[in-house]
Design a protein around this motif. Structure first.
Motif, PDB file in Angstrom:
ATOM      1  N   THR A  41       3.000  11.504   1.867  1.00 50.75           N
ATOM      2  CA  THR A  41       3.075  12.293   0.641  1.00 50.75           C
ATOM      3  C   THR A  41       1.703  12.794   0.219  1.00 50.75           C
ATOM      4  O   THR A  41       0.670  12.228   0.589  1.00 50.75           O
ATOM      5  N   ASP A  42       1.723  13.849  -0.587  1.00 51.53           N
ATOM      6  CA  ASP A  42       0.474  14.371  -1.149  1.00 51.53           C
ATOM      7  C   ASP A  42      -0.223  13.312  -1.998  1.00 51.53           C
ATOM      8  O   ASP A  42      -1.445  13.197  -1.978  1.00 51.53           O
ATOM      9  N   GLN A  43       0.565  12.516  -2.722  1.00 57.72           N
ATOM     10  CA  GLN A  43      -0.010  11.475  -3.573  1.00 57.72           C
ATOM     11  C   GLN A  43      -0.751  10.437  -2.735  1.00 57.72           C
ATOM     12  O   GLN A  43      -1.833   9.979  -3.125  1.00 57.72           O
ATOM     13  N   LYS A  46      -4.007  11.999  -1.560  1.00 60.59           N
ATOM     14  CA  LYS A  46      -4.964  12.093  -2.672  1.00 60.59           C
ATOM     15  C   LYS A  46      -5.551  10.725  -3.010  1.00 60.59           C
ATOM     16  O   LYS A  46      -6.752  10.601  -3.258  1.00 60.59           O
TER      17      LYS A  46
END
Length: 161
Positions: A41-43, A46
């Motif tokens: 996931t992008d999370q 990040k």
């Protein structure tokens, strides 16, 4: 799940189409019993980038080193699965799923080729079960078709083409 399940290898950063214009990136974790598809996931990327930036800052890295460490944060994120319990990998994201190795009918890894207008098509990995055909793209951040075949042949044996 018992402790008899162990992680054998990972095919990192394999993309799979979702709809017409979207792709999702998956880390394919192979155990002695099943394949677990863990969504990247992008999370997660990040969070890893933030951790990398903090680590680089703590090591007093210069600006270029900090930039590179954060830019490449998601590339090696799959390595965390080597030390995670299998059930934790599955539970990490509600979209994660698994397929028993005995349910995999065939696996085909194909090398990419030059497409029209000089654009390179990435290598592909196709996994077929009785009820599904999963196609993954093995791009620059993943493995080549040849490397994927080398990983999968001892795990899935005669079903790898």
């Amino acid at each position: 799940m018992g402790t008899d399940e162990s992680i054998l290898d990972i095919i990192p950063n394999a993309s799979r189409k979702k709809g017409w214009f979207k792709q999702q990136t998956w880390n394919l974790v192979f155990t002695n019993r099943r394949m677990i598809a863990a969504l990247l996931t992008d999370q997660a990327v990040k969070a890893e980038a933030a951790n990398a930036a903090q680590a680089a800052q703590a090591q007093r890295a210069d600006a270029l080193e900090r930039m590179w460490s954060t830019a490449l944060a998601g590339v090696n994120l799959h390595k965390k699965y080597l030390s995670m319990p299998v059930d934790q990998i599955l539970g990490e994201n509600p979209e994660n799923f698994s397929v028993e190795l005995s349910q995999i009918e065939s696996v085909k890894a194909a090398a990419g080729e030059m497409a029209q207008a000089g654009r390179w098509e990435p290598d592909t990995l196709t996994i077929r079960t009785a009820s599904d055909k999963m196609e993954f793209l093995l791009g620059l951040r993943s493995l080549s078709a040849s490397e994927a075949t080398t990983i999968l042949r001892p795990i899935i044996r005669n079903r790898v083409k």
